[in-house]
Design a protein around this motif. Structure first.
Motif, PDB file in Angstrom:
ATOM      1  N   ALA A 173       0.823  -1.200   0.000  1.00  0.00           N
ATOM      2  CA  ALA A 173       0.000   0.000   0.000  1.00  0.00           C
ATOM      3  C   ALA A 173       0.858   1.252   0.000  1.00  0.00           C
ATOM      4  O   ALA A 173       0.466   2.299  -0.516  1.00  0.00           O
ATOM      5  CB  ALA A 173      -0.939   0.002   1.207  1.00  0.00           C
ATOM      6  N   THR A 174       2.053   1.139   0.584  1.00  0.00           N
ATOM      7  CA  THR A 174       2.974   2.271   0.631  1.00  0.00           C
ATOM      8  C   THR A 174       4.389   1.740   0.783  1.00  0.00           C
ATOM      9  O   THR A 174       4.599   0.606   1.223  1.00  0.00           O
ATOM     10  CB  THR A 174       2.639   3.209   1.809  1.00  0.00           C
ATOM     11  N   GLY A 175       5.371   2.556   0.435  1.00  0.00           N
ATOM     12  CA  GLY A 175       6.764   2.165   0.583  1.00  0.00           C
ATOM     13  C   GLY A 175       7.237   1.226  -0.502  1.00  0.00           C
ATOM     14  O   GLY A 175       6.543   0.968  -1.493  1.00  0.00           O
ATOM     15  N   ALA A 176       8.441   0.704  -0.319  1.00  0.00           N
ATOM     16  CA  ALA A 176       9.051  -0.164  -1.311  1.00  0.00           C
ATOM     17  C   ALA A 176       9.902  -1.225  -0.634  1.00  0.00           C
ATOM     18  O   ALA A 176      10.641  -0.929   0.320  1.00  0.00           O
ATOM     19  CB  ALA A 176       9.920   0.644  -2.284  1.00  0.00           C
ATOM     20  N   TYR A 177       9.780  -2.465  -1.113  1.00  0.00           N
ATOM     21  CA  TYR A 177      10.675  -3.515  -0.651  1.00  0.00           C
ATOM     22  C   TYR A 177      12.118  -3.140  -0.979  1.00  0.00           C
ATOM     23  O   TYR A 177      12.396  -2.522  -2.004  1.00  0.00           O
ATOM     24  CB  TYR A 177      10.368  -4.834  -1.347  1.00  0.00           C
ATOM     25  N   PHE A 178      13.035  -3.585  -0.122  1.00  0.00           N
ATOM     26  CA  PHE A 178      14.458  -3.303  -0.298  1.00  0.00           C
ATOM     27  C   PHE A 178      15.180  -4.631  -0.445  1.00  0.00           C
ATOM     28  O   PHE A 178      15.102  -5.491   0.435  1.00  0.00           O
ATOM     29  CB  PHE A 178      14.988  -2.541   0.919  1.00  0.00           C
ATOM     30  N   GLY A 179      15.874  -4.814  -1.576  1.00  0.00           N
ATOM     31  CA  GLY A 179      16.486  -6.108  -1.832  1.00  0.00           C
ATOM     32  C   GLY A 179      17.808  -5.999  -2.544  1.00  0.00           C
ATOM     33  O   GLY A 179      18.305  -4.911  -2.847  1.00  0.00           O
ATOM     34  N   ALA A 180      18.388  -7.164  -2.844  1.00  0.00           N
ATOM     35  CA  ALA A 180      19.668  -7.197  -3.531  1.00  0.00           C
ATOM     36  C   ALA A 180      19.949  -8.584  -4.081  1.00  0.00           C
ATOM     37  O   ALA A 180      19.470  -9.596  -3.542  1.00  0.00           O
ATOM     38  CB  ALA A 180      20.807  -6.787  -2.586  1.00  0.00           C
ATOM     39  N   LEU A 181      20.718  -8.633  -5.156  1.00  0.00           N
ATOM     40  CA  LEU A 181      21.503  -9.801  -5.511  1.00  0.00           C
ATOM     41  C   LEU A 181      22.835  -9.620  -4.799  1.00  0.00           C
ATOM     42  O   LEU A 181      23.438  -8.546  -4.873  1.00  0.00           O
ATOM     43  CB  LEU A 181      21.703  -9.910  -7.018  1.00  0.00           C
ATOM     44  N   VAL A 182      23.300 -10.645  -4.095  1.00  0.00           N
ATOM     45  CA  VAL A 182      24.513 -10.530  -3.282  1.00  0.00           C
ATOM     46  C   VAL A 182      25.528 -11.554  -3.781  1.00  0.00           C
ATOM     47  O   VAL A 182      25.353 -12.756  -3.593  1.00  0.00           O
ATOM     48  CB  VAL A 182      24.215 -10.760  -1.791  1.00  0.00           C
ATOM     49  N   ASN A 183      26.580 -11.067  -4.411  1.00  0.00           N
ATOM     50  CA  ASN A 183      27.582 -11.951  -5.014  1.00  0.00           C
ATOM     51  C   ASN A 183      28.882 -11.161  -5.169  1.00  0.00           C
ATOM     52  O   ASN A 183      29.274 -10.810  -6.281  1.00  0.00           O
ATOM     53  CB  ASN A 183      27.059 -12.454  -6.365  1.00  0.00           C
ATOM     54  N   PRO A 184      29.552 -10.842  -4.064  1.00  0.00           N
ATOM     55  CA  PRO A 184      30.631  -9.853  -4.081  1.00  0.00           C
ATOM     56  C   PRO A 184      31.728 -10.077  -5.106  1.00  0.00           C
ATOM     57  O   PRO A 184      32.214  -9.120  -5.707  1.00  0.00           O
ATOM     58  CB  PRO A 184      31.193  -9.941  -2.653  1.00  0.00           C
ATOM     59  N   ASN A 185      32.101 -11.337  -5.331  1.00  0.00           N
ATOM     60  CA  ASN A 185      33.232 -11.618  -6.218  1.00  0.00           C
ATOM     61  C   ASN A 185      32.830 -12.321  -7.505  1.00  0.00           C
ATOM     62  O   ASN A 185      33.645 -12.968  -8.151  1.00  0.00           O
ATOM     63  CB  ASN A 185      34.274 -12.461  -5.466  1.00  0.00           C
ATOM     64  N   ARG A 186      31.564 -12.179  -7.866  1.00  0.00           N
ATOM     65  CA  ARG A 186      31.039 -12.776  -9.100  1.00  0.00           C
ATOM     66  C   ARG A 186      31.261 -14.290  -9.124  1.00  0.00           C
ATOM     67  O   ARG A 186      31.595 -14.880 -10.142  1.00  0.00           O
ATOM     68  CB  ARG A 186      31.696 -12.118 -10.310  1.00  0.00           C
ATOM     69  N   SER A 187      31.103 -14.915  -7.966  1.00  0.00           N
ATOM     70  CA  SER A 187      31.236 -16.357  -7.885  1.00  0.00           C
ATOM     71  C   SER A 187      29.922 -17.011  -8.295  1.00  0.00           C
ATOM     72  O   SER A 187      28.908 -16.350  -8.484  1.00  0.00           O
ATOM     73  CB  SER A 187      31.611 -16.772  -6.460  1.00  0.00           C
ATOM     74  N   THR A 188      29.965 -18.318  -8.447  1.00  0.00           N
ATOM     75  CA  THR A 188      28.763 -19.067  -8.771  1.00  0.00           C
ATOM     76  C   THR A 188      28.526 -20.081  -7.672  1.00  0.00           C
ATOM     77  O   THR A 188      29.435 -20.789  -7.275  1.00  0.00           O
ATOM     78  CB  THR A 188      28.930 -19.786 -10.126  1.00  0.00           C
ATOM     79  N   PRO A 189      27.343 -20.229  -7.130  1.00  0.00           N
ATOM     80  CA  PRO A 189      26.120 -19.499  -7.455  1.00  0.00           C
ATOM     81  C   PRO A 189      26.070 -18.141  -6.760  1.00  0.00           C
ATOM     82  O   PRO A 189      26.925 -17.826  -5.940  1.00  0.00           O
ATOM     83  CB  PRO A 189      25.031 -20.420  -6.913  1.00  0.00           C
ATOM     84  N   SER A 190      25.034 -17.377  -7.074  1.00  0.00           N
ATOM     85  CA  SER A 190      24.868 -16.056  -6.475  1.00  0.00           C
ATOM     86  C   SER A 190      23.889 -16.119  -5.315  1.00  0.00           C
ATOM     87  O   SER A 190      23.049 -17.011  -5.231  1.00  0.00           O
ATOM     88  CB  SER A 190      24.352 -15.061  -7.526  1.00  0.00           C
ATOM     89  N   SER A 191      24.018 -15.148  -4.432  1.00  0.00           N
ATOM     90  CA  SER A 191      23.086 -14.974  -3.314  1.00  0.00           C
ATOM     91  C   SER A 191      22.930 -16.245  -2.475  1.00  0.00           C
ATOM     92  O   SER A 191      21.812 -16.656  -2.136  1.00  0.00           O
ATOM     93  CB  SER A 191      21.722 -14.492  -3.812  1.00  0.00           C
ATOM     94  N   THR A 192      24.063 -16.854  -2.151  1.00  0.00           N
ATOM     95  CA  THR A 192      23.997 -17.967  -1.206  1.00  0.00           C
ATOM     96  C   THR A 192      23.599 -17.425   0.160  1.00  0.00           C
ATOM     97  O   THR A 192      23.711 -16.224   0.434  1.00  0.00           O
ATOM     98  CB  THR A 192      25.351 -18.668  -1.090  1.00  0.00           C
ATOM     99  N   THR A 193      23.162 -18.313   1.017  1.00  0.00           N
ATOM    100  CA  THR A 193      22.777 -17.880   2.359  1.00  0.00           C
ATOM    101  C   THR A 193      23.947 -17.215   3.069  1.00  0.00           C
ATOM    102  O   THR A 193      23.777 -16.198   3.767  1.00  0.00           O
ATOM    103  CB  THR A 193      22.257 -19.073   3.173  1.00  0.00           C
ATOM    104  N   ALA A 194      25.160 -17.761   2.884  1.00  0.00           N
ATOM    105  CA  ALA A 194      26.338 -17.166   3.520  1.00  0.00           C
ATOM    106  C   ALA A 194      26.576 -15.745   3.027  1.00  0.00           C
ATOM    107  O   ALA A 194      26.911 -14.845   3.820  1.00  0.00           O
ATOM    108  CB  ALA A 194      27.569 -18.035   3.270  1.00  0.00           C
TER     109      ALA A 194
END
Length: 330
Positions: free
Chosen positions: A42-63
């Motif tokens: 209804a208001t505001g915006a979700y805040f998110g990211a893809l997290v993969n600092p060193n371009r490793s595979t896979p991306s956005s692991t829990t760690a």
């Protein structure tokens, strides 16, 4: 900190009678009439990211996600998990996202529209659909994104072929009993700022087949030779003008900015300007998702990490902790 269960935080639709004619783009967020849909706010915006600092595979692991959150003062709302077409989706932390109250966004790569439309991919698409169904919680699915991009030229035979492929995939998901997917149709923002080889608007599958509309946009200066420094507003405004006419929630599905070594605080300033602009100039944006990684192309280094310097991270984190970007009160 304690995190509330996801199912208790999802915002219900506030109106089932929204029409295109009611979608306004005023100068203040409070005056905006927002489209509703699954996971809409209804208001505001979700805040998110893809997290993969060193371009490793896979991306956005829990760690990776937890390491970034440890530096923040709150959890992420959305985590973008990026897969090529042949990688099994749902395997890099989405189940943990759901358990921890985050919303996964699965970005699933593409293959030839011809092979999708001739039925040869039906069994594989169904396997992927079942993997997502088995996650249990609601996920954003950014399927076959940026179809108008020049790099998709040999893969996407035409806009009509793409739309047929999109609808075929949805039908396979539906027949597999998948009810936990929010479909995100996503182009580049850049293709709305230039005269593209292929008009991105022609790839839109139609309101009945899309839940959210997204765009990917970047400030490529100074990493890309000859690129001008562009604000978030410049990057996304023309896409937003078109997308705001559709009765769908909107997201900046990828955004990024690099450091300018000649002006050490310039990236931080870009985030500060973005924070203000989303609340005023882009009131219909309901999610902003950073592309926090780095890559090298044609010998040029593109460091999009939100924590590339302490100053930049502090500006980004200040946006994360602005109540407007924390609509679930995490």
């Amino acid at each position: 900190m304690a995190r509330r269960p996801l199912h208790a935080l999802l915002v219900a639709a506030v109106s089932a009678a929204l029409t295109v004619g009611l979608v306004l783009v005023p100068s203040t967020a409070g005056a905006a009439v927002r489209p509703t849909g699954p996971l809409s706010l209804a208001t505001g915006a979700y805040f998110g990211a893809l997290v993969n600092p060193n371009r490793s595979t896979p991306s956005s692991t829990t760690a990776e996600v937890e390491a970034l959150q440890a530096k923040m003062d709150r959890p992420l709302d959305i985590v973008n998990h990026f897969y090529t077409y042949n990688q099994a989706v749902g395997s890099t932390g989405e189940a943990q996202d759901i358990a921890d109250g985050r919303i996964p966004m699965i970005t699933w790569g593409a293959t030839s529209t011809r092979s999708i439309n001739n039925g040869s991919q039906d069994a594989y698409i169904r396997q992927q659909a079942i993997r997502i169904r088995n996650l249990g919680g609601t996920v954003f699915l950014r399927y076959f994104h940026e179809p108008e991009g020049d790099y998709r030229g040999t893969m996407v035979q035409s806009a009509s072929a793409y739309i047929t492929a999109w609808k075929r995939a949805q039908s396979i998901f539906r027949n597999a009993g998948v009810t936990n997917v929010v479909w995100v149709w996503c182009t580049t923002a850049y293709s709305f700022r230039v005269t593209p080889t292929r008009d991105p608007r022609t790839f839109y599958p139609g309101d009945a087949f899309v839940d959210w509309i997204g765009a990917d946009g970047y400030n490529f200066a100074p990493g890309k030779p000859g690129a001008q420094w562009n604000s978030f507003t410049t990057v996304f405004s023309r896409w937003y003008t078109w997308a705001a006419q559709r009765p769908k929630p909107l997201m900046a599905a990828e955004y990024g900015v690099m450091e300018d070594q000649s002006q050490p605080t310039r990236k931080a300033g870009w985030y500060n300007d973005m924070r203000a602009a989303v609340k005023t100039t882009f009131p219909l944006l309901q999610a902003v998702i950073a592309w926090s990684t780095e890559n090298t192309k044609d010998g040029n280094v593109y460091n999009w990490n939100v924590d590339s310097t302490t100053t930049s991270f502090n500006a980004w984190n200040a946006m994360a902790n602005d109540p407007y970007f924390n609509p679930r009160g995490l």
